[in-house]
Design a protein around this motif. Structure first.
Motif, PDB file in Angstrom:
ATOM      1  N   ASP A   8      18.632  44.195  20.413  1.00 33.92           N
ATOM      2  CA  ASP A   8      20.024  44.642  20.443  1.00 33.92           C
ATOM      3  C   ASP A   8      20.226  45.463  21.714  1.00 33.92           C
ATOM      4  N   ILE A   9      20.798  44.854  22.741  1.00 31.17           N
ATOM      5  CA  ILE A   9      21.061  45.528  24.010  1.00 31.17           C
ATOM      6  C   ILE A   9      22.539  45.393  24.326  1.00 31.17           C
ATOM      7  N   ALA A  10      23.176  46.506  24.625  1.00 29.49           N
ATOM      8  CA  ALA A  10      24.614  46.484  24.884  1.00 29.49           C
ATOM      9  C   ALA A  10      25.002  47.626  25.812  1.00 29.49           C
ATOM     10  N   ALA A  11      26.130  47.462  26.477  1.00 24.86           N
ATOM     11  CA  ALA A  11      26.693  48.520  27.309  1.00 24.86           C
ATOM     12  C   ALA A  11      27.806  49.219  26.527  1.00 24.86           C
ATOM     13  N   GLY A  12      28.202  50.366  27.011  1.00 26.91           N
ATOM     14  CA  GLY A  12      29.340  51.073  26.428  1.00 26.91           C
ATOM     15  C   GLY A  12      29.132  51.538  25.001  1.00 26.91           C
ATOM     16  N   ARG A  13      27.957  52.032  24.660  1.00 25.91           N
ATOM     17  CA  ARG A  13      27.689  52.486  23.288  1.00 25.91           C
ATOM     18  C   ARG A  13      28.408  53.798  22.970  1.00 25.91           C
ATOM     19  N   SER A 270      28.874  53.601  31.610  1.00 25.60           N
ATOM     20  CA  SER A 270      29.229  52.834  30.408  1.00 25.60           C
ATOM     21  C   SER A 270      29.013  51.345  30.602  1.00 25.60           C
ATOM     22  N   PRO A 273      23.753  48.321  30.470  1.00 26.76           N
ATOM     23  CA  PRO A 273      23.231  47.932  29.154  1.00 26.76           C
ATOM     24  C   PRO A 273      21.995  48.747  28.780  1.00 26.76           C
ATOM     25  N   GLY A 275      19.175  49.365  25.276  1.00 23.05           N
ATOM     26  CA  GLY A 275      18.776  48.931  23.945  1.00 23.05           C
ATOM     27  C   GLY A 275      19.085  49.976  22.882  1.00 23.05           C
ATOM     28  N   ARG A 276      19.130  49.509  21.642  1.00 21.06           N
ATOM     29  CA  ARG A 276      19.308  50.442  20.529  1.00 21.06           C
ATOM     30  C   ARG A 276      17.987  51.155  20.225  1.00 21.06           C
ATOM     31  N   ASP A 374      13.934  47.123  21.626  1.00 20.58           N
ATOM     32  CA  ASP A 374      14.802  46.217  22.373  1.00 20.58           C
ATOM     33  C   ASP A 374      14.430  46.242  23.851  1.00 20.58           C
TER      34      ASP A 374
END
Length: 452
Positions: A8-13, A270, A273, A275-276, A374
């Motif tokens: 689970d990798i995302a930007a803007g968390r 933001s 990316p 990871g969680r 992640d």
């Protein structure tokens, strides 16, 4: 035991205000009143142990007395005459294990004078004023090449320029500053301070900067020796130690230094990316910096895993506690055994618990555990890359322990070439030590050129 899950990798968390808060100045500058109160705590010791503990031998009691007499710019001149990167060192130097650990107040009551913060108070005052306390001597006509624009190279270049020599700094990156620009946690050096300090150093004059010039690719040692009267190498450590595990090249496994550089150069945090679940392997300052920053970017679970006990970690106890109070978990006495993958990406790391035998050697216990991840960051040290150092018919520069061998004046085995900073043997890999290397080399070069 955590079981690996789908990456689970995302930007803007986080919200925009969270990024601003999380990456705000770690230690804001002392106010005038705070500085005067803190300065008044100094005993102004004769043969002060704090001075002995400082690699650049700053006259700490003197600059604190100058602050106390409300002369912060004079204090800054005292600092910068010994350490031209005194502003950055005030922010990132491990004062808790150097000058402040040696402070008599620390021995007497467990609360040292806040030397680092007083140093920042003084240097910030001078830099905000735009003052330039150094004057360049009459031009000597001598030309020196400085390869690498990090702390060692900047220190060497500035001291040589003060002596009247012309200096050209070559650096492989788009900006000079070295690890001060690319490798230190953003919350320690906000507001583009690294480049502000670079501009201050270059303002002395006589220093030309050529970026995007890598040794061995764009310039050679042979060319430098033919073109310049002397050469200083401050090329740092370009490689990263590997974990030595199968599948280490899979997506999601990276080196901490590279990601820290991305954070430092990001215009919008933001958009970066993260990871969680983050696992960091290592126990030094780089491990602390990457762990703390990924947590501040919005990672939920960040764990540093170190192969020995906490007392053996290269990161100071203060830095360990800083990470832990920020939500980072530190697990000790465990080493990576295998990477777990999911569809070509890392999803976890299996570790084996370790112990030390009667001779102090690290051994595995056979007991394992697995952490979901992640992203996995390697922070187990950097390595010297000798590529480009020799060749083109130039005499070979001797190495010692995988780094450049130098004497007490930072002279290499080849006449006319000096070196300093992380690339030399027996270095401590500290900004303040690199600054001292550059200063020592510059004075040696100046004497060798007959200008002393």
């Amino acid at each position: 035991m955590a079981e690996p899950r789908k990456p689970d990798i995302a930007a803007g968390r986080l919200e925009a205000e969270d990024y601003a808060s999380n990456f705000a100045d770690l230690h804001p500058r002392l106010t005038r009143h705070e500085a005067l109160v803190e300065a008044d705590r100094c005993y102004f010791c004769y043969d002060a142990p704090c001075v002995t503990a400082c690699p650049t031998a700053i006259d700490i009691p003197l600059f604190i007395r100058e602050i106390l007499t409300e002369n912060p710019k004079g204090a800054a001149e005292t600092i910068l005459s010994q350490n031209i990167l005194g502003g950055m060192c005030a922010r990132v130097c491990p004062t808790e294990t150097l000058c402040e650990e040696a402070c008599v107040r620390e021995a007497a009551e467990g609360k040292p004078v806040r030397i680092g913060e007083l140093q920042r108070y003084a240097t910030d005052a001078l830099m905000a004023d735009g003052s330039q306390p150094f004057e360049r001597a009459a031009p000597t006509g001598k030309r020196i090449a400085v390869v690498g624009g990090g702390p060692a190279g900047l220190s060497c270049a500035h001291r040589l320029a003060v002596h009247g020599h012309d200096v050209t700094i070559f650096d492989a990156r788009d900006k000079i500053g070295g690890l001060n620009e690319y490798g230190i946690a953003a919350y320690k050096t906000p507001d583009n301070f690294a480049q502000t300090e670079v501009d201050f150093i270059l303002a002395i004059g006589g220093i030309t900067v050529e970026t995007g010039k890598a040794l061995g690719r764009d310039i050679t040692m042979g060319e430098l020796r033919e073109t310049f009267d002397a050469v200083f190498l401050g090329i740092g450590l370009g490689g990263v130690n590997a974990l030595g595990l199968d599948g280490e090249a899979i997506s999601g496994v990276g080196d901490a230094v590279g990601y820290i550089a991305e954070i430092r150069q990001a215009d919008d945090l933001s958009a970066l990316p993260v990871g969680r679940r983050i696992v960091v392997v290592g126990g030094g300052m780089t491990a602390i910096d990457i762990a703390s920053q990924t947590k501040r970017l919005g990672a939920e679970d960040v764990t540093i895993v170190y192969r020995r006990g906490p007392e053996r970690m290269a990161a100071s106890r203060y830095e360990q506690e800083l990470a832990q109070t920020g939500g980072v978990t530190i697990k000790c006495n465990a080493r990576p055994q295998a990477l777990v993958a999911d569809d070509g990406r890392v999803s976890g790391v299996t570790f084996e618990y370790t112990a030390e035998d009667a001779d102090g050697r690290l051994v595995g216990t056979g007991e394992t555990f697995t952490l979901a991840a992640d992203m996995v960051f390697k922070a187990i040290g950097q390595t010297f890359v000798a590529e480009g150092l020799n060749g083109s018919g130039a005499p070979a520069i001797a190495l010692d322990g995988g780094r450049i061998a130098v004497d007490d004046e930072r002279r290499t085995s080849v006449a006319g070439i000096w070196a300093g900073g992380d690339c030399v043997s027996d270095g401590e890999d500290l900004t303040v030590v690199a600054v001292e290397d550059g200063k020592i080399a510059a004075e040696s070069i100046n004497r060798a050129l007959g200008s002393a």
